[in-house]
Write a protein that holds these residues in place. Structure first.
Motif, PDB file in Angstrom:
ATOM      1  N   VAL A   1      37.485  36.418  51.535  1.00 50.58           N
ATOM      2  CA  VAL A   1      38.249  35.368  52.225  1.00 50.58           C
ATOM      3  C   VAL A   1      38.986  34.453  51.260  1.00 50.58           C
ATOM      4  O   VAL A   1      39.702  33.552  51.684  1.00 50.58           O
ATOM      5  CB  VAL A   1      37.311  34.524  53.118  1.00 50.58           C
ATOM      6  N   ILE A   2      38.790  34.655  49.953  1.00 48.23           N
ATOM      7  CA  ILE A   2      39.458  33.822  48.952  1.00 48.23           C
ATOM      8  C   ILE A   2      40.348  34.706  48.082  1.00 48.23           C
ATOM      9  O   ILE A   2      39.863  35.628  47.421  1.00 48.23           O
ATOM     10  CB  ILE A   2      38.438  33.082  48.068  1.00 48.23           C
ATOM     11  N   GLY A   3      41.633  34.431  48.069  1.00 44.86           N
ATOM     12  CA  GLY A   3      42.557  35.170  47.220  1.00 44.86           C
ATOM     13  C   GLY A   3      42.947  36.514  47.808  1.00 44.86           C
ATOM     14  O   GLY A   3      42.415  36.962  48.831  1.00 44.86           O
ATOM     15  N   GLY A   4      43.858  37.191  47.149  1.00 42.72           N
ATOM     16  CA  GLY A   4      44.316  38.491  47.614  1.00 42.72           C
ATOM     17  C   GLY A   4      43.332  39.584  47.259  1.00 42.72           C
ATOM     18  O   GLY A   4      42.759  39.609  46.172  1.00 42.72           O
ATOM     19  N   ILE A   5      43.121  40.501  48.187  1.00 42.87           N
ATOM     20  CA  ILE A   5      42.144  41.570  47.960  1.00 42.87           C
ATOM     21  C   ILE A   5      42.817  42.834  47.436  1.00 42.87           C
ATOM     22  O   ILE A   5      42.130  43.753  46.973  1.00 42.87           O
ATOM     23  CB  ILE A   5      41.375  41.889  49.257  1.00 42.87           C
ATOM     24  N   GLU A   6      44.129  42.899  47.477  1.00 44.79           N
ATOM     25  CA  GLU A   6      44.828  44.108  47.034  1.00 44.79           C
ATOM     26  C   GLU A   6      44.779  44.275  45.524  1.00 44.79           C
ATOM     27  O   GLU A   6      44.859  45.399  45.011  1.00 44.79           O
ATOM     28  CB  GLU A   6      46.287  44.086  47.500  1.00 44.79           C
ATOM     29  N   THR A   7      44.657  43.158  44.806  1.00 48.35           N
ATOM     30  CA  THR A   7      44.697  43.210  43.341  1.00 48.35           C
ATOM     31  C   THR A   7      43.315  43.164  42.700  1.00 48.35           C
ATOM     32  O   THR A   7      43.191  43.004  41.489  1.00 48.35           O
ATOM     33  CB  THR A   7      45.526  42.028  42.811  1.00 48.35           C
TER      34      THR A   7
END
Length: 290
Positions: free
Chosen positions: A108-114
């Motif tokens: 839920v914190i930050g982008g998960i794709e990277t």
């Protein structure tokens, strides 16, 4: 079927919170005479004039607790052979718990794709350590005659179920999500934020099975010996070695118990009075030696 799994999963979380809170409340509020005594090594009461000794500071108590929890100090000193697999298992388990906490926060914190492969390495190595330690513990408890005495048959089923839970987690991560951390984090995000409700009603078999296994553990834990171990470090059990001086808290609690009514009777005990009256009337004859 998805609705049933959804109900069991979230219901088990709520059940765990309520059941654990009730058990904690029951144990903490138990009468003094029902508290068991757990001390480091020999009891402090064996020392001469123990009430005059220096008591442990908060820092010493905290350090002792950390040594016991993180390094299983008691097992190290009492059963070194059993300590090795037990330590491997607990190291893996602690890392696995931290990994799940990281999954919930990172999803839920930050982008998960990277997200990097570090998360997968962390989860896989933690699971492997826990599995290796668990297998070794199960084998030792089956083969060691001294250890077998202390464990009923249901105990071995619990360890097998634990190992199956770990295997289910590996299948869910490495087979269903193809070891992809972005895909796994996306799934976790949906669970945490209640997104894609339609997807929840039609879950995939591998993650759904693992969720069911985890739900069973959440329901079991409040009644397990694991919950009891936490009370080993409850202050009034582990370090209740302060003198009972006039006006102390323990003195007040004992006085309350002495005012309780006697609810049973025997040749030496009569009901209808409070315990303080019964105690003051009892006579203990001294048998003279021949």
């Amino acid at each position: 079927m998805g609705g049933v799994i959804l109900f069991i999963f979230y219901g088990s979380i709520l059940f765990f919170i309520i059941a654990a809170a009730l058990r904690v409340r029951r144990c903490v509020s138990a009468p003094v005479h029902l508290h068991w005594e757990l001390y480091k090594g020999s009891s402090v009461y064996e020392l001469t004039e123990w009430w005059g000794k220096t008591h442990n500071t908060f820092g010493e108590k905290l350090w002792s607790m950390l040594l016991d929890i993180l390094f299983l100090r008691e097992f190290y000193h009492r059963n070194r052979r059993f300590w090795y697999p037990l330590f491997v298992f607990h190291v893996g388990l602690y890392l696995l718990i931290l990994w799940h906490a990281w999954l919930f926060i990172r999803s839920v914190i930050g982008g998960i794709e990277t997200v990097s492969i570090f998360g997968w390495v962390w989860g896989t190595s933690s699971t492997l350590l826990t599995f290796i330690g668990g297998i070794a513990i199960l084998i030792m408890r089956i083969k060691d005659e001294e250890l077998k005495v202390y464990y009923p048959s249901i105990h071995y089923l619990k360890w097998i179920f634990l190992l199956l839970t770990l295997v289910g987690g590996v299948i869910a991560v490495d087979v269903h999500f193809h070891s992809s951390m972005p895909a796994l984090l996306k799934y976790v995000r949906e669970q945490v934020t209640f997104q894609n409700f339609e997807h929840k009603l039609h879950p995939a078999l591998a993650p759904a099975s693992h969720v069911l296994f985890a739900s069973v553990w959440l329901i079991y834990l409040p009644f397990s010996h694991i919950m009891q171990l936490f009370f080993r470090y409850y202050h009034f059990l582990r370090w209740d070695d302060v003198p009972n001086v006039r006006g102390s808290e323990i003195g007040r609690r004992i006085k309350e118990h002495l005012e309780r009514p006697v609810t049973w009777s025997a040749p030496h005990i009569q009901s209808g009075k409070c315990w303080s009256e019964v105690a003051s009337e009892l006579e203990f004859p001294i048998t003279k030696g021949k």
